[in-house]
Design a protein around this motif. Sequence first.
Motif, PDB file in Angstrom:
ATOM      1  N   UNK A 127       0.846  -1.199   0.000  1.00  0.00           N
ATOM      2  CA  UNK A 127       0.000   0.000   0.000  1.00  0.00           C
ATOM      3  C   UNK A 127       0.879   1.246   0.000  1.00  0.00           C
ATOM      4  N   UNK A 128       0.310   2.347  -0.473  1.00  0.00           N
ATOM      5  CA  UNK A 128       1.012   3.632  -0.444  1.00  0.00           C
ATOM      6  C   UNK A 128      -0.014   4.743  -0.675  1.00  0.00           C
ATOM      7  N   UNK A 129       0.369   5.958  -0.333  1.00  0.00           N
ATOM      8  CA  UNK A 129      -0.446   7.148  -0.589  1.00  0.00           C
ATOM      9  C   UNK A 129       0.429   8.222  -1.222  1.00  0.00           C
ATOM     10  N   UNK A 130      -0.205   9.106  -1.976  1.00  0.00           N
ATOM     11  CA  UNK A 130       0.391  10.420  -2.236  1.00  0.00           C
ATOM     12  C   UNK A 130      -0.683  11.467  -1.949  1.00  0.00           C
ATOM     13  N   UNK A 131      -0.249  12.581  -1.395  1.00  0.00           N
ATOM     14  CA  UNK A 131      -1.109  13.740  -1.167  1.00  0.00           C
ATOM     15  C   UNK A 131      -0.600  14.840  -2.088  1.00  0.00           C
ATOM     16  N   UNK A 132      -1.288  15.041  -3.202  1.00  0.00           N
ATOM     17  CA  UNK A 132      -0.833  16.024  -4.186  1.00  0.00           C
ATOM     18  C   UNK A 132      -1.560  17.341  -3.957  1.00  0.00           C
ATOM     19  N   UNK A 133      -0.781  18.399  -3.734  1.00  0.00           N
ATOM     20  CA  UNK A 133      -1.345  19.734  -3.542  1.00  0.00           C
ATOM     21  C   UNK A 133      -1.394  20.454  -4.882  1.00  0.00           C
ATOM     22  N   UNK A 134      -2.591  20.728  -5.349  1.00  0.00           N
ATOM     23  CA  UNK A 134      -2.726  21.482  -6.603  1.00  0.00           C
ATOM     24  C   UNK A 134      -2.250  22.922  -6.417  1.00  0.00           C
ATOM     25  N   UNK A 135      -2.382  23.454  -5.216  1.00  0.00           N
ATOM     26  CA  UNK A 135      -1.953  24.829  -4.959  1.00  0.00           C
ATOM     27  C   UNK A 135      -0.439  24.945  -5.009  1.00  0.00           C
ATOM     28  N   UNK A 136       0.262  23.961  -4.424  1.00  0.00           N
ATOM     29  CA  UNK A 136       1.723  23.986  -4.410  1.00  0.00           C
ATOM     30  C   UNK A 136       2.329  23.233  -5.592  1.00  0.00           C
ATOM     31  N   UNK A 137       1.483  22.520  -6.332  1.00  0.00           N
ATOM     32  CA  UNK A 137       1.898  21.782  -7.523  1.00  0.00           C
ATOM     33  C   UNK A 137       2.981  20.764  -7.193  1.00  0.00           C
ATOM     34  N   UNK A 138       2.756  19.992  -6.128  1.00  0.00           N
ATOM     35  CA  UNK A 138       3.728  18.969  -5.758  1.00  0.00           C
ATOM     36  C   UNK A 138       3.111  17.957  -4.795  1.00  0.00           C
ATOM     37  N   UNK A 139       3.803  16.833  -4.647  1.00  0.00           N
ATOM     38  CA  UNK A 139       3.423  15.836  -3.643  1.00  0.00           C
ATOM     39  C   UNK A 139       3.955  16.299  -2.294  1.00  0.00           C
ATOM     40  N   UNK A 140       3.100  16.327  -1.293  1.00  0.00           N
ATOM     41  CA  UNK A 140       3.501  16.797   0.025  1.00  0.00           C
ATOM     42  C   UNK A 140       4.262  15.722   0.785  1.00  0.00           C
ATOM     43  N   UNK A 141       5.377  16.098   1.373  1.00  0.00           N
ATOM     44  CA  UNK A 141       6.099  15.222   2.295  1.00  0.00           C
ATOM     45  C   UNK A 141       5.551  15.454   3.703  1.00  0.00           C
ATOM     46  N   UNK A 142       5.962  14.619   4.641  1.00  0.00           N
ATOM     47  CA  UNK A 142       5.534  14.829   6.022  1.00  0.00           C
ATOM     48  C   UNK A 142       6.013  16.186   6.529  1.00  0.00           C
ATOM     49  N   UNK A 143       7.213  16.576   6.130  1.00  0.00           N
ATOM     50  CA  UNK A 143       7.746  17.878   6.545  1.00  0.00           C
ATOM     51  C   UNK A 143       6.910  19.026   5.978  1.00  0.00           C
ATOM     52  N   UNK A 144       6.360  18.828   4.778  1.00  0.00           N
ATOM     53  CA  UNK A 144       5.480  19.844   4.191  1.00  0.00           C
ATOM     54  C   UNK A 144       4.175  19.962   4.969  1.00  0.00           C
TER      55      UNK A 144
END
Length: 248
Positions: free
Chosen positions: A140-157
């Motif tokens: 299993x895996x996830x990505x959280x893609x922010x359209x506002x920031x135009x990137x996949x968010x890391x935990x630090x983000x």
Amino acid sequence: MTLVKLTSVAVLAVALSACQSLFAPNYRAPLEVKREAWEHVKPGCSESDCPLVNIDTVHFPDLPKLDAIVESRLLQLTEDNQRSTTPTSLKAYETQYLASAEKRNSSYLQAKVREQHDGLVIVEFSSYLDSGGAHGMPGRAFINYSRKQDKVLTLQDMLVAGQEETFWKTVEESHRAWMISTGMDKDAEFVKTWPFKKSPHIALTYGAVVVKYEVYAIAPYSMGHIELKIPYPRLNGVLKPELFPGRG
């Protein structure tokens, strides 16, 4: 005369602002998603237990960059196949896998949009590799893609600076609550064998922050992929405020 000029400037500013709002991305409207799925068996095989590859993925017509990210993440889930190099595409993976796969072997890869909200696209990935044993190995895996920031968010983000330790302590509290709810807290052997661990699989769903675990991470295979759900109010001061649903 000066007043007329100032009024004209003010009117122009309002008009420009309206134009910018008109053409700005509407993050409340979800991205269009198109599904693509196929299943192929090993060429030339006509038996009942032919090796096969099953792909079920998604495409984003308005955001091809996200298409590439999704495909890349799916290919990362194939690394259990012990190849020296990662395939360049899902089609290439299928060709390589079927060329060497034996009877009763199969590979399933799936990407689906779990949720879209507040300009976030949350994609969940699943894999299942069956090498002919007693059971296959799921992933299993996830990505959280922010359209506002135009990137996949890391935990630090996602987190306020300096709050990572607090975040994991909060997740551990949810793990303790899960143990109690399942009655496993009373099983000393279970508690010893399956202690709390961190997981890289985090999703910013609308209802809660989800932390998902691989099989064998914090519980035996038979218990599947454990999901811990942390309500957003428990993450005040920990999660960045703009990532709380409705605040973005």
